[in-house]
Write an enzyme that holds these catalytic residues in place. Structure first.
Site, short mmCIF file in Angstrom:
data_model
loop_
_atom_site.label_atom_id
_atom_site.label_comp_id
_atom_site.label_asym_id
_atom_site.label_seq_id
_atom_site.Cartn_x
_atom_site.Cartn_y
_atom_site.Cartn_z
N ASN A 1 0.87 -1.18 0.00
CA ASN A 1 0.00 0.00 0.00
C ASN A 1 0.91 1.23 0.00
OD1 ASN A 1 -1.78 2.06 0.54
ND2 ASN A 1 -2.24 1.39 2.63
N LYS B 1 0.09 4.30 -0.32
CA LYS B 1 -0.52 5.51 0.27
C LYS B 1 -0.24 6.71 -0.64
CE LYS B 1 -0.07 3.26 4.71
NZ LYS B 1 0.08 3.35 6.15
N HIS C 1 -9.41 1.60 4.79
CA HIS C 1 -8.14 1.74 5.53
C HIS C 1 -8.36 2.70 6.71
CE1 HIS C 1 -4.04 2.74 6.58
NE2 HIS C 1 -3.68 1.64 5.95
N GLU D 1 -6.61 5.01 7.85
CA GLU D 1 -6.30 6.42 7.56
C GLU D 1 -7.50 7.09 6.89
OE1 GLU D 1 -2.61 5.66 5.53
OE2 GLU D 1 -1.73 5.06 7.44
N GLU E 1 -5.45 -4.63 10.64
CA GLU E 1 -4.38 -3.65 10.85
C GLU E 1 -4.61 -2.90 12.16
OE1 GLU E 1 -2.39 -2.51 6.90
OE2 GLU E 1 -4.09 -1.18 7.18
N GLY F 1 2.85 2.17 10.67
CA GLY F 1 3.87 3.20 10.51
C GLY F 1 4.63 3.52 11.78
N SER G 1 3.44 -2.20 10.23
CA SER G 1 4.88 -2.34 10.46
C SER G 1 5.44 -3.71 10.11
CB SER G 1 5.25 -1.95 11.90
OG SER G 1 4.95 -0.57 12.12
P1 PGA Z 1 2.96 0.22 7.48
O1 PGA Z 1 1.49 0.48 6.85
O2 PGA Z 1 3.42 -1.10 6.90
O3 PGA Z 1 3.78 1.39 6.99
O4 PGA Z 1 2.80 0.17 8.94
C1 PGA Z 1 0.59 -0.57 6.70
C2 PGA Z 1 -0.73 -0.03 6.20
O5 PGA Z 1 -1.19 1.01 6.66
O6 PGA Z 1 -1.36 -0.65 5.30
#
Ligand code: PGA
Length: 248
Positions: free
Chosen positions: A10, A12, A93, A95, A163, A169, A208
């Site tokens: 992803n 983003k 997601h 976010e 998640e 992140g 992560s």
């Molecule tokens: P990350 O993001 O691997 O940077 O933690 C995962 C995600 O939000 O899909």
């Protein structure tokens, strides 16, 4: 029987045309590891070029509107994304749930629209740190899943991504036992929601995941792959995760 592993990057809001070379490199690594499924969800601006340059590699979108067309300034419909070359989309997601106030009913409507366009769907669910500390993680996630769940679901086109929001992140990952407990609970809920065929729905872990922890996470029962943000942005970082999935 264990499901075939599925690793999705992803990107983003990252990636300009200069990063198409990373997608090409990732597609080449994926082609050499055909024991796992691999895809990248770049920003929409790169979808068409990425598909044209890598026609056998699965490129997806990161969101989609639930309507087919209409007065929704700035939004994109499933048919538009499909025409651009996306074969699936991430939906719900955390976010987007936070930044765009997307609720479960909207995520469900989006999933049904994406499916109606003939595309695959990855629905994200996850708890906040406060919810986990309060002992509510499983309840929150399974309710989110039930409320976001599209009609007529089938493992052919539906994937779930667990998640934990606090792991995204941050470099922090849950204890393996917590991942196992949550994925098992999601598996049970999938059985209640769709009955036969639910065991074949892949449940990805996200938050992560990186080259150092992927093998351990992918060995957890009911972890059928990963949704990877930061560590999917370059072929060098993503390669060890693809390798771990192919060997899992
Ligand atoms: P990350 O993001 O691997 O940077 O933690 C995962 C995600 O939000 O899909």
């Amino acid at each position: 029987m264990a499901n075939r592993k599925y690793i999705v990057g992803n990107w983003k809001m990252n990636g300009l045309r200069a990063q198409l070379s990373d997608i090409a490199a990732i597609a080449a690594i994926a082609a050499n590891h055909d024991d796992a499924d691999v895809g990248i969800c770049p920003p929409v601006t790169l979808i068409t070029a990425a598909v044209q340059a890598n026609p056998d590699f699965a490129i997806g979108a990161q969101d989609c509107h639930f309507a087919e067309s209409g007065a929704h300034t700035g939004c994109l419909s499933a048919v538009m994304l499909k025409e651009a070359g996306a074969s699936y989309s991430i939906l719900g997601h955390s976010e987007r749930r936070a930044d765009q106030q997307e609720g479960d009913a909207e995520v469900k409507a989006k999933a049904e629209a994406v499916r109606a366009a003939g595309m695959g769907v990855i629905i994200c669910v996850g708890e906040t740190e406060e919810e986990r500390d309060a002992g509510q993680a499983i309840e929150i996630v399974t309710v989110q899943l039930a409320r976001s769940f599209p009609a007529g679901a089938s493992a052919d086109w539906l994937t779930i991504a667990y998640e934990p929001i606090w792991a995204i992140g941050t470099g922090r990952v849950p204890e393996v036992s917590d991942v196992a407990e949550m994925h098992a609970a999601i598996r049970v809920k999938l059985g209640e929601l769709m009955g036969q065929g639910s065991d074949a729905v892949r449940i990805l872990y996200g938050g992560s995941m990186n080259g150092s922890n992927a093998a351990e996470l992918l060995a957890v029962p009911n972890v059928d792959g990963g949704l990877v943000g930061g560590a999917s942005l370059t072929a060098a970082k993503f390669a060890p995760i693809i390798e771990a999935a192919a060997e899992a």
